[in-house]
Design a protein around this motif. Structure first.
Motif, PDB file in Angstrom:
ATOM      1  N   SER A  43       0.870  -1.133  -0.105  1.00  0.00           N
ATOM      2  CA  SER A  43      -0.047   0.040   0.011  1.00  0.00           C
ATOM      3  C   SER A  43       0.940   1.014  -0.074  1.00  0.00           C
ATOM      4  N   GLU A  44       0.494   2.224  -0.938  1.00  0.00           N
ATOM      5  CA  GLU A  44       1.235   3.478  -0.898  1.00  0.00           C
ATOM      6  C   GLU A  44       1.150   4.448   0.441  1.00  0.00           C
ATOM      7  N   ASN A  45      -0.181   4.164   1.160  1.00  0.00           N
ATOM      8  CA  ASN A  45      -0.131   4.823   2.598  1.00  0.00           C
ATOM      9  C   ASN A  45       0.517   4.136   3.457  1.00  0.00           C
TER      10      ASN A  45
ATOM     11  N   GLY B  52      -2.988   1.432   7.310  1.00  0.00           N
ATOM     12  CA  GLY B  52      -3.005   2.452   5.983  1.00  0.00           C
ATOM     13  C   GLY B  52      -4.241   2.132   5.092  1.00  0.00           C
ATOM     14  N   ARG B  53      -5.479   1.669   5.833  1.00  0.00           N
ATOM     15  CA  ARG B  53      -6.652   1.455   5.191  1.00  0.00           C
ATOM     16  C   ARG B  53      -7.568   2.591   5.155  1.00  0.00           C
ATOM     17  N   ALA B  54      -8.603   2.784   4.347  1.00  0.00           N
ATOM     18  CA  ALA B  54      -9.568   3.812   4.141  1.00  0.00           C
ATOM     19  C   ALA B  54      -8.885   5.084   4.145  1.00  0.00           C
ATOM     20  N   GLY B  55      -7.793   5.399   3.313  1.00  0.00           N
ATOM     21  CA  GLY B  55      -7.210   6.625   3.266  1.00  0.00           C
ATOM     22  C   GLY B  55      -6.455   7.194   4.112  1.00  0.00           C
ATOM     23  N   HIS B  56      -6.263   6.223   5.085  1.00  0.00           N
ATOM     24  CA  HIS B  56      -5.459   6.633   6.576  1.00  0.00           C
ATOM     25  C   HIS B  56      -4.125   5.968   5.999  1.00  0.00           C
ATOM     26  N   THR B  57      -3.216   6.686   6.936  1.00  0.00           N
ATOM     27  CA  THR B  57      -1.499   6.525   6.791  1.00  0.00           C
ATOM     28  C   THR B  57      -1.524   5.206   7.796  1.00  0.00           C
ATOM     29  N   GLY B  58      -0.364   4.425   7.683  1.00  0.00           N
ATOM     30  CA  GLY B  58      -0.108   3.536   8.489  1.00  0.00           C
ATOM     31  C   GLY B  58       1.450   3.241   8.539  1.00  0.00           C
ATOM     32  N   LEU B  59       1.993   2.618   9.611  1.00  0.00           N
ATOM     33  CA  LEU B  59       3.611   2.438   9.904  1.00  0.00           C
ATOM     34  C   LEU B  59       3.662   1.011  10.263  1.00  0.00           C
TER      35      LEU B  59
END
Length: 435
Positions: free
Chosen positions: A217-219, A337-344
């Motif tokens: 995912s890019e997020n 990083g789902r539903a437009g949110h960022t993740g780490l």
């Protein structure tokens, strides 16, 4: 104008085509394209594919197509290793069967439901049985469920079935079915311990390995931290408390490691939820409820147990161990990083992980190198900087390398500038000679 569905090629009944349209399917996935025709021909098949490849409808669509509603007996049995997965398959089947003019009866058989009421419902045998191996076996022992009439057995998530200790139950179910049984086995991996079972019931099955077309995912930001000489559990605890996550999931490769990590974090003062194959279904259900209620900030899980369980709100994924199959790295890190949110996603690595890290980079994943210093994460130099520097040196002119070596030994001042000037003069002379 309605977009023409490419599912028309399979010749499904009108109600199934209607269901496909309602589900918004137009193009069969690779696993559907490859396996649906064979399933409709009655072939026994082993399909190795990951979650998210469309495998549930790969077996549901052709098997529902072949149900004879006039015959009031069990025709298809589908097993899944957890209540959650069995329920997901049941809900998908209902979306299709409810559109049939003639009633197709599907029963969900899972633990945690009233046993006596289930027995009462089975006075009329369903066409399709979907459930966990333990509860299906219960109903067979109670002589409430008659599966000797079934022509097809589907074993979904076979590796997870093995991991959670249900293979003997599936063996018992298969042993009570006709000898000319069509068996469909779907699994993300084919462990060695699964092979004797497959050999016992499947003579020359068709085998298809569907390579997942998944990308990171890019997020999600991907970070790695070297363990060095630190205690790994101390480092993990410090990592989690420094992140202060909304919800973090820590992945291990085995149930034993999950136990050790969860116990180690509890000893270090953290409240931790644990999900793996040896956690009893009742306890797992309670844990999932507590996670939904935000009673936990940290979860420790294995890949197999976490598969098929949807946990929302994961802000951080920690790889306590890198998976042996790097496709699982994509699945793990894709939980944030789902539903437009960022993740780490952070991986604790050791020298033995070098090959895997290189493979991840070849897969196009950018790994940010970090370390934990004085209670905060700081970016550090690339772990491969020395190798890259040496590669640059190897590409240099051998005469320059020799000059640098001699000058360094003699400790001459400004030797780098002098060598650069000398090399430039040598190259000018060489160019003049070529002319």
């Amino acid at each position: 104008m309605t977009k023409k569905s490419r599912f028309d090629q399979f010749g499904f009944q009108p109600f199934i085509n209607q269901a496909i349209q309602k589900l918004g399917f137009f193009e069969p996935t690779e696993v559907q394209q490859k396996l649906i025709p064979g399933i409709m021909r009655g072939e026994s098949i082993i399909g190795q594919s990951q979650t998210g490849t469309g495998k549930t409808h790969t077996f549901l669509l052709p098997l529902i197509q072949q149900i004879n509603p006039e015959v009031k007996e069990v025709q298809v049995v589908i097993t899944a290793p957890s209540r959650e997965l069995a329920n997901q398959i049941y809900q998908e089947s209902r979306k299709i069967t409810k559109l049939s003019e003639k009633e197709i009866v599907t029963h969900l058989l899972i633990g945690g439901t009233d046993k006596q009421r289930t027995i009462e419902k089975l006075k009329n045998q369903p066409h399709i049985v979907i459930g966990t191996p333990g509860r299906i076996n219960d109903m067979i022992r109670e002589k409430a469920l008659h599966i000797y009439t079934a022509r097809t057995l589907v074993i979904d998530e076979a590796d997870m079935t093995l991991d959670m200790g249900f293979l003997n139950d599936v063996d018992t179910i298969a042993g009570k079915m006709p000898p000319n049984l069509q068996m469909l086995v779907f699994s993300a991996t084919i462990p060695q311990k699964l092979k004797p079972f497959l050999k016992k019931y499947m003579e020359n099955p068709r085998y298809e390995h569907i390579q997942p077309k998944v990308t990171a995912s890019e997020n999600v930001t991907h970070e790695i931290i070297a363990r060095k000489s630190r205690n790994k559990l101390d480092l993990l605890k410090d990592t989690l408390t420094t992140f202060r996550p909304y919800l973090a999931i820590v992945f291990t490769n085995t149930k034993q490691a999950a136990d050790e990590v969860a116990d180690g974090l509890v000893e270090r003062g953290l409240k931790v939820a644990k999900i793996h194959g040896d956690v009893p279904p009742r306890e797992r259900k309670r844990t999932m409820k507590q996670i939904e209620n935000m009673d936990y900030q940290y979860i420790v899980a294995t890949d197999l147990a976490a598969r098929g369980i949807d946990i929302t709100g994961i802000s951080h994924v920690i790889n306590y161990e890198l998976p042996n199959d790097l496709d699982f790295y994509i699945h793990r890190t894709g939980r944030t990083g789902r539903a437009g949110h960022t993740g780490l996603a952070l991986t604790i690595y050791e020298p033995a992980d070098e090959d895997k890290l290189n493979q991840l980079e070849k897969m196009g994943i950018t790994l940010k190198h970090v370390d934990l210093k004085r209670g905060e994460f700081v970016e550090v130099l690339d772990r491969n900087r020395r190798a890259k520097r040496e590669a640059t040196r190897e590409a240099a002119d051998p005469r320059e390398i020799g000059m640098r070596k001699k000058a360094k030994q003699k400790r001459k001042p400004n030797y780098k500038k002098k060598i650069n000037r000398k090399m430039a003069e040598i190259k000018r002379r060489e160019n003049r000679k070529r002319k």
